[in-house]
Design a protein around this motif. Structure first.
Motif, PDB file in Angstrom:
ATOM      1  N   UNK A   1       0.827  -1.205   0.000  1.00 62.96           N
ATOM      2  CA  UNK A   1       0.000   0.000   0.000  1.00 62.96           C
ATOM      3  C   UNK A   1       0.860   1.253   0.000  1.00 62.96           C
ATOM      4  N   UNK A   2       1.926   1.239   0.775  1.00 63.50           N
ATOM      5  CA  UNK A   2       2.837   2.381   0.832  1.00 63.50           C
ATOM      6  C   UNK A   2       3.488   2.621  -0.531  1.00 63.50           C
ATOM      7  N   UNK A   3       3.940   1.554  -1.172  1.00 64.35           N
ATOM      8  CA  UNK A   3       4.545   1.680  -2.500  1.00 64.35           C
ATOM      9  C   UNK A   3       3.536   2.213  -3.518  1.00 64.35           C
ATOM     10  N   UNK A   4       2.308   1.700  -3.468  1.00 62.24           N
ATOM     11  CA  UNK A   4       1.279   2.172  -4.405  1.00 62.24           C
ATOM     12  C   UNK A   4       0.915   3.636  -4.142  1.00 62.24           C
ATOM     13  N   UNK A   5       0.913   4.043  -2.870  1.00 58.21           N
ATOM     14  CA  UNK A   5       0.623   5.434  -2.534  1.00 58.21           C
ATOM     15  C   UNK A   5       1.698   6.357  -3.118  1.00 58.21           C
ATOM     16  N   UNK A   6       2.975   5.968  -2.984  1.00 57.27           N
ATOM     17  CA  UNK A   6       4.060   6.772  -3.550  1.00 57.27           C
ATOM     18  C   UNK A   6       3.957   6.835  -5.071  1.00 57.27           C
ATOM     19  N   UNK A   7       3.617   5.725  -5.688  1.00 54.83           N
ATOM     20  CA  UNK A   7       3.451   5.693  -7.140  1.00 54.83           C
ATOM     21  C   UNK A   7       2.305   6.605  -7.571  1.00 54.83           C
ATOM     22  N   UNK A   8       1.216   6.603  -6.819  1.00 62.64           N
ATOM     23  CA  UNK A   8       0.067   7.460  -7.123  1.00 62.64           C
ATOM     24  C   UNK A   8       0.445   8.932  -7.023  1.00 62.64           C
ATOM     25  N   UNK A   9       1.175   9.297  -5.985  1.00 61.61           N
ATOM     26  CA  UNK A   9       1.594  10.693  -5.812  1.00 61.61           C
ATOM     27  C   UNK A   9       2.518  11.112  -6.952  1.00 61.61           C
ATOM     28  N   UNK A  10       3.435  10.238  -7.341  1.00 60.09           N
ATOM     29  CA  UNK A  10       4.351  10.534  -8.444  1.00 60.09           C
ATOM     30  C   UNK A  10       3.593  10.715  -9.754  1.00 60.09           C
ATOM     31  N   UNK A  11       2.634   9.827 -10.012  1.00 60.02           N
ATOM     32  CA  UNK A  11       1.844   9.917 -11.241  1.00 60.02           C
ATOM     33  C   UNK A  11       0.996  11.188 -11.260  1.00 60.02           C
TER      34      UNK A  11
END
Length: 125
Positions: A79-89
């Protein structure tokens, strides 16, 4: 007359010596099988089996709980990795959607779009 002489009997046995005697007797009973043939044990075999079953369930419950905890930790990492990916996108999308960037990309692509000189008008019904 020495044959009929009374032996001294100790009335008090120290606890440590008594514990050693009891432990020694119980180990002998266990090793030679007298403990298993005892009527008290045979009468309570159902209760002993029930306690054994409860012990097995308790251990299995501990393993299942540990497995669930590890799954939770892995999901939190994901979830943490996906959250960072979402913020980057999202930040990349904001950078790309700036009007000057859009115009620059249109020119790089070689398209003939031109920015309108007239402001948009509101259509009333």
């Amino acid at each position: 007359m020495m044959w009929f002489k009374k032996k001294k009997v100790k009335d008090f046995v120290p606890p440590l010596q008594e514990q050693k005697e009891v432990l020694g007797d119980s180990m002998k009973e266990l090793l030679d099988g007298r403990l298993l043939a005892d009527t008290v044990l045979r009468k309570n075999i159902g209760f002993i089996l029930f306690l054994t079953f409860l012990g097995i369930v308790y251990i299995a419950n501990g393993y299942a709980t540990e497995k669930l905890y590890m799954k939770k930790v892995n999901m939190e990492k994901e979830l943490s990795e996906l959250r960072f990916e979402s913020i980057t996108t999202a930040s990349e999308l904001m950078r790309i959607s700036v009007p000057s960037e859009v115009e620059k990309r249109i020119q790089e692509a070689g398209l003939d779009f031109v920015q309108s000189k007239e402001p948009p008008t509101k259509i009333n019904r």
